[in-house]
Design an enzyme around this catalytic site. Structure first.
Site, PDB file in Angstrom:
ATOM      1  N   GLU A 143       4.503   8.939  -4.574  1.00  0.00           N
ATOM      2  CA  GLU A 143       3.105   8.507  -4.423  1.00  0.00           C
ATOM      3  C   GLU A 143       2.345   9.332  -3.392  1.00  0.00           C
ATOM      4  O   GLU A 143       1.892   8.808  -2.375  1.00  0.00           O
ATOM      5  CB  GLU A 143       3.050   7.015  -4.070  1.00  0.00           C
ATOM      6  CG  GLU A 143       3.628   6.113  -5.132  1.00  0.00           C
ATOM      7  CD  GLU A 143       3.469   4.622  -4.822  1.00  0.00           C
ATOM      8  OE1 GLU A 143       3.185   4.284  -3.667  1.00  0.00           O
ATOM      9  OE2 GLU A 143       3.642   3.804  -5.750  1.00  0.00           O
ATOM     10  N   GLU A 300       7.801   3.281 -12.184  1.00  0.00           N
ATOM     11  CA  GLU A 300       7.908   1.966 -11.550  1.00  0.00           C
ATOM     12  C   GLU A 300       7.093   0.962 -12.372  1.00  0.00           C
ATOM     13  O   GLU A 300       5.870   0.920 -12.275  1.00  0.00           O
ATOM     14  CB  GLU A 300       7.401   2.009 -10.099  1.00  0.00           C
ATOM     15  CG  GLU A 300       8.192   2.981  -9.225  1.00  0.00           C
ATOM     16  CD  GLU A 300       7.758   2.968  -7.754  1.00  0.00           C
ATOM     17  OE1 GLU A 300       7.019   2.060  -7.356  1.00  0.00           O
ATOM     18  OE2 GLU A 300       8.167   3.891  -7.017  1.00  0.00           O
TER      19      GLU A 300
END
Lengths: 670, 670, 670
Positions: A143, A300
Site C-alpha cells: 500500500e 486483500e
C-alpha cells in the site's frame, strides 16, 4: 487453477500451530498464501544478518498441503534497528512535523540510505527464493502512499523539476511566478507546498503531487528490477488501494508490474456506515482492471470487521462470499482473504480474520469454505475470461490532484462526481472501463470524461479523433480549464474542447447552502422531470451545439445548461451543472442509446449484473446486494454454475446477499 | 471540629486587606484556609533566596481568628527564573511540540533538575512550618496531570520498561512486536507513542500511559517523603480532579497520602450546560472515597462561576450549599471553597470567589455563611461518620487507558458507560463504592464490573472467589478481552471470566449511525419493555448459563444478549450489549434483589439519598436537586438536623436546591 | 475628477496586450490604476539590481489614455531570492511553527534585515517616480496583518514592554504576575502568548496584541517617511481590510496616512453565503470613514467571484455597481476594482476580474462601463462631499483584543455585538460614525459604546463630559470591566462608568444552550414586546438610575436589566443583557428620540439610505439591496442624478439591485 487463498503471518504464531493452520486452509479449498510482507525484522534481525529458515519451514508446511506462495518485500514496515540509525529516514508530514517510529510507512521514499537497505533485503530474498518450487510471485512493499515533505524530498523535487523544465525560465513561465513575485532565480529556492506556506502556486502544487507519486513509482521500480533479474519466472505485483486512494497516479504505478492487485474492505473503520454501496465497490474493481486494461488480483479481500481503534460494522452473513464473487465478476483472477487469523498483538488487533484470536473457525470461515468448494468446481471456467465494455470513463489523476489543490466548491469532490456519473451506468447494467486520459479510445462507443479539469493537447486530440470517427463523448463542468502546468488556459472554456463541445462557458455560479437550481430538458427522450442541480452551475453559450437543457431559476433562468454537438460522425454532450441521480440517470440512458449500447440485462434495484467472456461463452454474474430475496425475470434459458447446473427459465430468485452465475443453457454441458 | 474553609491567596491582595478578609471568614464560620500552592515566586523570588515572612504574617492574622492552615507545595506553577534556565524543563505535548511559559503545569515530571529544585523548596517550607501551631497539613502540588513526551521522559520510559520486563525478549513477546516488524534489539530504540507515530502498538501505548501516571506518583512521593520526615504531625494530601480525570491511575496516586482531596466544579467553563447532573457529581465523590476506601476532603468546592476564557453558568441560589452538603453526604470530612475573592489578575479572572473583585460579599458568601452556622451546630455529629455500601463498582484505569488507545466504537466511552451503570443504582438509592479491580470484595453483596477490558489473573481469581462465596457479579460487554500487556487473550471471550460467566462471545457487531437493536427479556421480573441497545452488540453462546435476554433484530435476532450463571453460591450476569436507562434500570433492580440489597429510601426523581453512620446512628441526607419543591413520603418518625430538630412524620417537603439531614426521631435528644 | 479605476498587473500579461487593455479601460471611463504592489521580483530581480523600464512603459501606455497611477510598495510579497537568505525572515505562527515560502505575507514584521531590504526598494521606487506626471500616490504594502511569534519578535516585545512600563516592578504589578508565580525578574524571561503556553495572563496577551499591531504601524511608518521625503506631492495610503479585520488597531495604522483605503468583497470564498448583508457592508465603510474621520478610497472593489481554492457565489447582476455606489454613499472618494483581468497563474486563479482569462469583457465589465459613464456626468458633484452623522459608535480595539483573549461566552463576539447594535440604527436610517474611544464627542448628540470592556480614565472622563453637556450615551453589558492592563477593576462594575450609569452589576449569568430570558419594558414608548435576551445577563442594582426593563424569568426575574440615568444635562442608558433586533430596534428608536435625532428618510426593509453633503446641497443615496423592485414614498420633490435629472414626486420605484441619488428638485439646475 483459480488462485484462492489468504494472507498469512506464521511469524506471529507458535510454530507448532502452523500445520494446524495449513490443514484448515486446505480444508477450505485455499491454495495460495501471501507471506512475509511485514517480516523484515524476522528476516533481517540485525543489519546484514539474514534469517530465512523460519520462512522456509513455513513454506514447506504449506507446500505439503498444495498451497503456493506469494512473497511480499518487507519495505513497508522497517525494523527498529534501521529507523533508529537516523531521524532523516522518517517522512515529514505536510505540517512540517517529522514522523516518528511505531506504526508503518514512516519512511521517506527518496532517502538514499533507505533505498540502499531496501535493495539489500530484496536482493537477499530474491536470491533465496528464485528457484523455490512453491513461490509463484511477489508483492512489492505494501500500500504505497503518503507524500513526504523532508529536505531530501525537497532536493529531489528540485532535481525532478530541472529534468521536467530544463530551464528556470520555462518553469517560471509555466507556473506564472510573476504572480506574487515568486520568480525563482535558483533551483534551490523552490519550496515544497507545506501547510505552513499557505495556499500554494497551483503549478508548483500539481508538480509536487506528481513528483511525490513518481517517488513511489521509482522506489517500486528499483525493487521490480531486482526481481525481474533474479526471478524471471515469478510475477510481480503490488497491492493497490483502489479508486479511493488519491496520492499516487496508479496508472503510472501499474506500468512496471505484471498485473495489479487490490486491497478492498467494503466495511472497515474508515467506512463506518450501516450500508455498503455496491456501486462504489464496483468502481474500485473497474478502476483496478483499467490500470493495465487487464485482469487483476484481490490481494486483500475482506475477511471480517476491519479496524484499528474502532471495530467496523460486522460483515453480514453472505457478504464476504458475495463481495469475493463481485471481485471475480469485475475481473479478479485470484483472491486472497485478509487475514487468516485475527492478530492478538499490534495496531490491527481489531482487524478480524477467518479465525478468531482463540483459533476458533468463525461463521466467516464457513462462508469461505463454501466458496472454496464452489471454485474447485467452476474456477477453471472463469480463469482468464475477460470483460468487454463498450463504454469507458476517464480517470485523470492530474485533474484529481488539481482539485485537491483547488476544489472549486466546498462540496465538490472529483472522485464523488466521477462515481456519481459512473453510478448512472452501473444502475443501468452498462459496464464501463475506467481508463487514463490519452488512452486509445477506438475500441469504445461511448466515452465519459467527468470534470476533466487538466487537459493536455494529446488527450484533446485523442477525444477529437474518437468523436470524428463516430464516438459519443460526455463532458461535464469545469473540463478543459487547466493546462498541464495547472495554469488556466487563455481561451474560452472548456478550452481545448470548446470546439468539440460547440459551446463555451459564459460564466460560472458557485452555489452556497440554501441555493439551488433545476433544469428543464428540451428533448422529450430525457423525460419531463426537472432535475435539481447545484454546487457549480455554468451558463453556456452554444457556438454550434444544440441546447439539451436550460436552467429554470435565478438570473440565468432559460440559459443553456446542457448542449449537444455533432462533430464528424460522432456527438459531444456537455453538461454544465452538477446534479444527482435524476440528472445522470436519464443522461446515461440517452447517451447509451445514442452510442448504440444496450444494458447487459434487466434487474431490479440493488441487483448488480456483470459479465465475463471466455472466448464466446458468456458468464453472467447476477448479484443480490439487498437484504431481501429478489426475483429477476430471465430473457431466456440459463444454467446457474453455482447450483450445479440446474436449468433456469422465467424467473431467477436470489436470496439476500447471494448470487448466480448464469450461462446459456443450451451450450452448457452439465 | 468539621473543617470548613476557603482557598486563600493573601499574596494577591494588599497586606492591609488581610485582617478584613480574616474577619469576614471568621464571621462566616470558616476555620481553615489553604495557602501558598501558587506562591513559589513569592517564597523563592530568586534561586536559593527564600522569603516566608509575608506568609508568616498572613498565617498570624488568620490564626488570631481561629483559622488553621493547610500549606500547598508550590511545584505546580514554577517561577519564570526557573523555567528560563532551560527549554528542557518544559513538557512536550503528544504532537511533539514543547510547551512554553505562561500558564502552569508546563514542567516535565521526570526532569532531574526540576526534581532537585522542587525538593529544595519543599524542604525549606517543611522545615519552616514543621512546628507551626496553626499548620495542620499539606497539599502536594496542584492537580497533577498531563503526559510528557520529551526525550528525558523517553529515556525514563525505557528505564521503566527495563524494570518491568527485565529482558527485551520478554517485552517483544508481551507486546507482540513481530507485528509490523517492530522487534526492539536495544532499549534505546523504543519510541514514545507520539501522534506523529500514528496508531501505536497497544502494548506500548498502555505501558506508556502507566509510566506517565507513575511519573507523577514518583514526583509526589519525593515530596511526601520530605514532609513525612520533617512534619510527622501533619497530614499530607493532594487535590484530585475526580472521576473525570483520565491520565493518572488515581488508586496509585492515593497510596502515599493520608487521605485524598477533591476539586470539583459542577458548573465551570468545561461543563457549560444548563443543567447539572447530580448523579455524575455523586460519582465524583464515590470515586474519591473509593481511592483509599475512606473519607476524603473537598479541597476546592465551587464558590461561583468558574472559567478562564468563558464565564460558566452562574450557580443557582442554593446550589453551592447543596453541593457542599452532597460532598458530606458522600464522605467529605472537610470542605474548602475555591476561592475566597475573585482574582483581578491572571488566567482565572473569570473564576469567581465568595467575594467579588470589589471585595463585596456576594449572595454566594451569604449561602456559605448560613452553612457555616449550621455546621457549627451539627458538624461534630457528622465528622468521622462513614458510608457502608453493600455494592461496589470496579473502576479499572488499565481498562480506561486501553479504551483511550482503542475506543472500539466512535461513541463508546468507558467512563460514560461506567457512569450509566452507576446511575441506575444511584436512581434507586442504592449506594455503591467505587473501587479498584483486585480489591478484596468479601465485604460486598453485589459487584459491578463494567467493560473490564484489561483483566489480570488475580482480579479474575478475586471475582471467582467472591461469586463462589455467594456474591452477585455483573459483567458487561468487552470484558476480559485484554491481558495485562494489552494483548488480546487467546481463549474465547470474555477470556479469564468466560467460565464464571458460563457463556462465550460468538461474535461482536459494531453499530453505525442508523443501526440499532433491542432486547427481549426472558424473565418476567425484568418487565416487558424491550430496551434499545446499540454501539457494540455481542452475540453470546451459553456454555452453562441461562438466557436472560435475546436480541430482537438483525441477523442475530433470537440470539442471547444477556446470560445468568450460577457459580458456587453466587451468580454472574453478563450483559453483551450497550444500552440506556431502560436497560440498566431493570437490571439494577433485579441484581439488587438477587443480592439482597434494599434501597436506602423511596424518593422522587431528582431527589438524592445518601447516608452516613456514626457507629449505630444513621444520618440520612435527602437532597432536592430540582428547581421545584419536592414532597417525600417518610417511612417513620425523623428529626431534621438542619432545622433545629423538629420532628417529622408523614411527608417531608423540600424547597428547590435544599436538603434535610434526617435521623431517627426517637433516639435523637434535641 | 472622481477617481474610478482598476488594479492592474501588466507584468502578468504580454506587453503587446497592454495597449488593448488600456483602450478597454478608457472606454469604460476608468481613469486610475494601481500598479506594482506585487512586482518586487520584477523590479528587483536580484538583490540590488533594479528594473523599472517595464513599469515605465506600462505607465506610458496608460497615461496616453489619461489614466493616472497609484504605485504599491511591494513589501507584502517578497521575492524568493530574499526569503531564501535566511529562515529567520519568516513569520512564526501562534503554534510555534515557522511559515515557509510560497504564498505572501510570510515575513516577520520586526526583522531588521527585512526592514533594510524593504527600505531600499521603497527608496528606489520613490526616487524613480517622485516626479512622474502620472503618478499621484502610493499604497504601502498590501493588507497588513498576522501576528508573528518569532524570537526576533519576542525580543522586540520585551523592548516594547520596557518602554511601556519602565520597570519590571510596574509590569509585574500591572499584570498581577503574583498569580501562578509568574513574576518576572528579568525582561528576557517574558514569553510570547504561544498556543503551546496555554491560556496566557490577560495583561501579557493584550500587550502582545498591541505590540503586534504596533509592529506593522512601525513598518509602515518606515516606508511613509521615505515617501514623504522623496515624493511630497503624492498621497500615501494603505489598503485596509475593513471592520472585519481584527489583528491591528486600525486607528493607529491610519494615523500616518493621508487617507485610508478599503479592500472589500461582499462575496468571496470566506463569505460563502447565499445572501449579502448590506448592513455589515455599510459598517465596513463607516469604520473606514471613522478611522481618520474623513473620506476614504476603495482600493479593491469587488469585480467578480473571489476565491483561492473555492469559487465564491457569483455577484448577481447589478450588485457590483450597487456596491460601488454604496461605497460612495458612505464616503468613498475614489474606487478601484480588483482586478482588471482574471489571473491565469498563481493562488488567485479563481479571483475574477472584469475581463475573463480569455480577455473577453464580461457582463461585469458592462456594469462598470455603465457606471463609468454615469460618474463622468455626476462625479464632480460628489467628490469632496461629506457625511454628517449626529450619532457615533465607539470601536475599541483594546476591548476587541481583550475579548479575543477571554470571549466571556462561547457565542459572544464583540464585533458581532457591535454590528448588531449598529444594525438597529442602520435599519432606521440613522447614520453613525464609527470612532475610537477617547475621541472628542462634542459633535454628537448620541454615542453608543457597546461592550466597552477595556476602559481608560480618559475615555471615561470624555464620556462623562459628553453626557454632562447634554449627550445621550448607551452602554452595554461587560463595559468598564478591565483597566488598560487588562486587569479587572477593584470597584463595582461597570467600573469607571458605574457613576455615570447610576447602577452597578450585582452579578452576571452566562447562559448555556437551552437557557434564555426575556425582558419586560417599564416605559410605554418601548412597546409591549418582550425581547428575548441571552448569552450574558447582568443583574443590575440601580444606585440612582431608573429602571427601563426587568428580567421575566429565572432567579433574577423582576430584577433590572436596563437602566436610565440622568447625569448633568444628558442621559445614560445601560443595557445589561445581550439581545437581538427586537431589543436593539426599540432601543435605537427611543435613544434617537431622546437625543433629538431624526431618521434620514422612510424606506422599506432592504432599502438603504445614506446622504452626503456638498456644502448645503444634500445628495440622498437610496439603494435597493433586494431582488425585488421597491416602491419608496417620497416626502417632497426630488431629482435623481442617475437618470439625467427627471423630477420625482410621490413614489420612487427602484428595480432590484438598483439605486437613485436624490437631491432637492427645486435647487437642482439640470
Amino acid at each position: 487453477m483459480f488462485y484462492f487463498g489468504v494472507d498469512y503471518y506464521p511469524e506471529q504464531w507458535p510454530e507448532e500451530r502452523w500445520a494446524v493452520d495449513a490443514d484448515l486452509m486446505q480444508a477450505a479449498g485455499l491454495n495460495v498464501v501471501r507471506l512475509a510482507e511485514f517480516g523484515w525484522s524476522r528476516m533481517e534481525p540485525e543489519e546484514g544478518r539474514y534469517e530465512f529458515d523460519w520462512l522456509d519451514r513455513a513454506i514447506q508446511i504449506l507446500s505439503e498441503r498444495g498451497i503456493q506462495v506469494i512473497l511480499g518485500t518487507p519495505t513497508a514496515s522497517p525494523p527498529a534497528w534501521l529507523m533508529s540509525q537516523s531521524p532523516d529516514l522518517f517522512r515529514v508530514q505536510d505540517d512540517g512535523l517529522r514522523a516518528t517510529y511505531g506504526n508503518r510507512r514512516e519512511y521517506c521514499p527518496n532517502h538514499p540510505h533507505y533505498h540502499e537497505v531496501s535493495r539489500r533485503i530484496v536482493l537477499q530474498m530474491a536470491e533465496h527464493y528464485a528457484r523455490h518450487a512453491s513461490v509463484i510471485g511477489w508483492q512489492i512493499d505494501n500500500e504505497f502512499g503518503q507524500r513526504c515533505y523532508c529536505p531530501v524530498c525537497q532536493e529531489a523535487f528540485q532535481t525532478w523539476l530541472r529534468r521536467r523544465y530544463s530551464s528556470l525560465d520555462t518553469l517560471n513561465q509555466k507556473w506564472g511566478t510573476t504572480f506574487w513575485s515568486h520568480a525563482y532565480s535558483n533551483w534551490s529556492q523552490i519550496p515544497l507546498p507545506l501547510k505552513t506556506g499557505g495556499s500554494p502556486n497551483p503549478g508548483l502544487a500539481l508538480d509536487f503531487a506528481r513528483f511525490a507519486s513518481d517517488s513511489y513509482v521509482a522506489f517500486q521500480k528499483m525493487q521490480v528490477d531486482i526481481l525481474r533479474q533474479k526471478c524471471p519466472g515469478h510475477f510481480v505485483t503490488h497491492n493497490f488501494m483502489g479508486f479511493d486512494f488519491d496520492q499516487i497516479d496508479y496508472f503510472e504505478l501499474a506500468k512496471d508490474l505484471d498485473f495489479v492487485s487490490l486491497n478492498h474492505y467494503p466495511r472497515d473503520q474508515w467506512k463506518f456506515r450501516a450500508a455498503v454501496n455496491p456501486s462504489r465497490v464496483a468502481l474500485q474493481h473497474d478502476t483496478m482492471r483499467g490500470l493495465k486494461q487487464r485482469n487483476y488480483w484481490m490481494m486483500e479481500q475482506q475477511a471480517g470487521s476491519g479496524g484499528w481503534e474502532i471495530l467496523s460494522v460486522a460483515p453480514r452473513p453472505g457478504e464476504l462470499r458475495l463481495w469475493a464473487y463481485q471481485s471475480i465478476a469485475h475481473g479478479a483472477d485470484g483472491i486472497l482473504f485478509f487475514r487468516w487469523r485475527t492478530a492478538r498483538y499490534g495496531t490491527e488487533q481489531l482487524w478480524n480474520g477467518l479465525l478468531d484470536y482463540d483459533a476458533r473457525p468463525t461463521r466467516r470461515y464457513g462462508e469461505i469454505h463454501k466458496m472454496g468448494a464452489e471454485l474447485r468446481k467452476i474456477g477453471e471456467r472463469l480463469i482468464g475470461s475477460t470483460l468487454k465494455p463498450e463504454a469507458a470513463i476517464l480517470l485523470s489523476y492530474d485533474s484529481r490532484f488539481a482539485f485537491q489543490i483547488q476544489p472549486n466548491h466546498p462540496r465538490f469532490s472529483y472522485p464523488a462526481h466521477l462515481h456519481q456519473v459512473y453510478d448512472a451506468f452501473y444502475r443501468q447494467h452498462i459496464p464501463v472501463d475506467v481508463i487514463a486520459p490519452g488512452t486509445d479510445l477506438s475500441a469504445y462507443k461511448l466515452v465519459v470524461a467527468p470534470a476533466l479539469h487538466v487537459l493536455t493537447d494529446s488527450t484533446a486530440r485523442e477525444m477529437e479523433s474518437f468523436v470524428k470517427n463516430g464516438g459519443v463523448l460526455l463532458l461535464t463542468q469545469r473540463s478543459g480549464v487547466k493546462d498541464e502546468a495547472n495554469a488556466v488556459v487563455d481561451r474560452p472554456l472548456p478550452g481545448l474542447v470548446a470546439g468539440l463541445a460547440g459551446a463555451i462557458v459564459e460564466e460560472v455560479d458557485s452555489l452556497a447552502d440554501g441555493m439551488s437550481n433545476s433544469l428543464e430538458f428540451c428533448l422529450p427522450q430525457l423525460g419531463s422531470v426537472q432535475p435539481e442541480v447545484g454546487i457549480l452551475c455554468e451558463v453556456l453559450r452554444p457556438t454550434g451545439a444544440g441546447v439539451v437543457a436550460t436552467y429554470t431559476r435565478d438570473y440565468y433562468a432559460g440559459r443553456p445548461a446542457i448542449t449537444q454537438n455533432r462533430f464528424g460522425k460522432g456527438q459531444v454532450v456537455y453538461v454544465g451543472a452538477v446534479g444527482g441521480e435524476e440528472l445522470y440517470g436519464p443522461l446515461a440512458a440517452w447517451l447509451s442509446q445514442l452510442a448504440g449500447i444496450h444494458p447487459l440485462f434487466q434487474a431490479p434495484a440493488g441487483v448488480e449484473v456483470s459479465e465475463r467472456w471466455q472466448q464466446d461463452r458468456r458468464y453472467l454474474f447476477v448479484l443480490n446486494h439487498t437484504d431481501l430475496a429478489q426475483k429477476i425475470p430471465l430473457d431466456g434459458q440459463y444454467t446457474n454454475l453455482l447450483d450445479g447446473g440446474s436449468r433456469l427459465q422465467g424467473t431467477l430468485t436470489l436470496p439476500p446477499n447471494d448470487l448466480a452465475i448464469l450461462t446459456a443453457a443450451d451450450e452448457y454441458p452439465y
